[in-house]
Motif scaffolding. Structure first.
Motif, short mmCIF file in Angstrom:
data_model
loop_
_atom_site.label_atom_id
_atom_site.label_comp_id
_atom_site.label_asym_id
_atom_site.label_seq_id
_atom_site.Cartn_x
_atom_site.Cartn_y
_atom_site.Cartn_z
N MET A 103 -3.88 21.12 -37.70
CA MET A 103 -2.66 22.19 -37.22
C MET A 103 -2.97 23.36 -37.22
N PHE A 104 -3.93 23.54 -38.20
CA PHE A 104 -4.24 25.09 -38.66
C PHE A 104 -4.93 25.71 -37.37
N VAL A 105 -5.69 24.90 -36.58
CA VAL A 105 -6.29 25.52 -35.67
C VAL A 105 -5.57 25.31 -34.38
N ALA A 106 -4.24 25.00 -34.31
CA ALA A 106 -3.60 24.87 -33.09
C ALA A 106 -2.32 25.90 -33.50
N PRO A 107 -2.32 27.07 -33.69
CA PRO A 107 -1.16 28.00 -34.17
C PRO A 107 -0.24 28.04 -33.11
N ASN A 108 -0.28 27.86 -31.76
CA ASN A 108 0.56 27.86 -30.80
C ASN A 108 1.32 26.46 -30.56
N GLN A 109 1.03 25.46 -31.49
CA GLN A 109 1.94 24.44 -31.51
C GLN A 109 2.78 24.21 -32.84
N ILE A 110 3.85 23.92 -32.89
CA ILE A 110 4.63 23.64 -33.99
C ILE A 110 4.65 22.30 -34.41
N PHE A 111 4.39 21.92 -35.63
CA PHE A 111 4.26 20.66 -36.21
C PHE A 111 5.30 20.48 -37.07
N GLN A 112 6.07 19.38 -36.94
CA GLN A 112 7.18 19.18 -37.91
C GLN A 112 6.80 17.89 -38.80
#
Ligand code: SF4
Length: 268
Positions: A103-112
Motif C-alpha cells: 500500500m505504501f508504494v501505491a500512493p495513488n490508490q486508497i486502501f480501506q
C-alpha cells in the motif's frame, strides 16, 4: 475484483485458502450471518465448504496481487479482504506488513482496511510504522473497525482511536441496536459508514437508529455514508419495504438518509 459494495471500487482478497475459498473466525454478534462464510459453503462460488470456526485450513497470501497495486494508474478505492479479517489472530504478522508495504508504494490508490480485531491492527500497524521510522500511516491507508452494537462501540472504537492515521473509519454494519449518544466518539473518526443487515434471516434494523447516527455525524461534521437500510428495515415499528432486496438503493431511502459522503484527503 469488482464489487457491489457501495463505499468502495473493488475488493482485493489477498488471503485465501490454498485449495480454494477463504477462511475466517467468527468473533462477534455481527458475524452471525456472515456473507463470506455463506459464499464459502458454496463450491459454485469457489468455496471450500469449511465453516468459519475451528482450525484454519492452509492459507496463502497473494503477493502478486499486492505487487500489482504499485502499477495501477487509475486511482481506486480498494476494500482489502472482504472475505476474511486480515488482522485475525491466525494471520502471520509479516503478511500484514507485506500488505502495508504494498500500500505504501501505491500512493495513488486508497486502501480501506476493515477489522473486527482493532487491538491487533493497532499493534501490527505500530510495529510497521516504527520499522519504517514513520509516525503516521500514509494518507492512502484508511483504518476501519466494525461497530454493531453498544458493546463493540465501547470496545472497538477505543483501539481504533489510537491508530495514528488521517482517516479512521467505522463500518456500522450490521447495525443491531440503537447506539445512543455517539458524540464524543466522533472526535476520533473521520468517516462513518452505516447499514442494516442483508441476506436471509436478517435481523431488524430500525431506520430511527440509522437516523440518529446520521444526525449526530452531521452535527459533528463527520462524513457519513448510508450504505443500505438492510433486508429487514423497520420504521415506527413497521416493516419498511424496498424494491432493492438489501435496501441499498439510495433513492428508496427516506430523504434525510440520502447521504453518502467521504472525507476530503488533505495532509498538512
Ligand atoms: S470477521 Fe467478517 S468475514 Fe470474518 S466471520 Fe466475521 S463477518 Fe465473517
Amino acid at each position: 475484483m469488482p464489487t457491489n459494495i457501495e463505499w468502495t471500487d473493488q475488493s482485493d482478497n489477498i488471503i485465501r485458502a490454498k485449495v480454494s475459498g477463504w477462511w475466517c473466525q467468527k468473533i462477534s454478534e455481527g458475524c452471525k450471518n456472515c456473507y463470506s462464510e455463506k459464499l464459502n459453503q458454496n463450491s459454485f462460488f469457489g468455496g471450500n465448504k469449511q465453516p468459519y470456526s475451528g482450525q484454519p485450513p492452509e492459507l496463502v497470501l497473494d503477493t502478486e496481487a499486492i505487487r500489482k497495486w504499485g502499477f495501477q494508474r487509475k486511482p481506486k478505492k480498494h476494500f482489502v479482504s472482504s472475505m476474511t479479517d486480515v488482522f485475525g489472530e491466525w494471520v502471520p504478522r509479516f503478511w500484514q506488513h507485506e500488505m502495508l508495504d504494498g500500500m505504501f508504494v501505491a500512493p495513488n490508490q486508497i486502501f480501506q482496511i476493515l477489522t473486527k480485531r482493532p487491538e491487533i491492527m493497532l499493534l501490527s500497524m505500530d510495529e510497521w510504522l516504527s520499522f519504517h521510522g514513520l509516525d503516521k500511516l500514509p494518507l492512502n491507508i484508511w483504518s476501519g473497525t466494525s461497530i454493531e452494537n453498544r458493546r463493540t462501540l465501547e470496545e472497538c472504537s477505543k483501539f481504533l482511536a489510537q491508530i495514528p492515521a488521517d482517516i479512521r473509519f467505522w463500518s456500522v454494519e450490521p447495525l443491531l441496536e440503537d447506539l445512543g449518544d455517539i458524540t464524543h466518539y466522533l472526535n476520533d473518526v473521520q468517516l462513518v459508514i452505516v447499514g442494516g443487515e442483508s441476506g436471509p434471516n436478517s435481523r431488524p434494523c430500525h431506520i430511527e437508529w440509522i437516523n440518529s447516527i446520521v444526525q449526530q455525524c452531521q452535527s459533528a461534521k463527520t462524513p457519513v455514508f448510508v450504505k443500505q437500510l438492510g433486508a429487514n428495515a423497520q420504521l415506527e415499528g413497521q416493516p419498511f419495504k424496498t424494491r432493492n432486496k438489501k435496501g441499498g438503493d439510495i433513492e428508496e431511502f427516506p430523504q434525510e438518509l440520502q447521504v453518502r459522503e467521504f472525507p476530503v484527503l488533505v495532509r498538512e
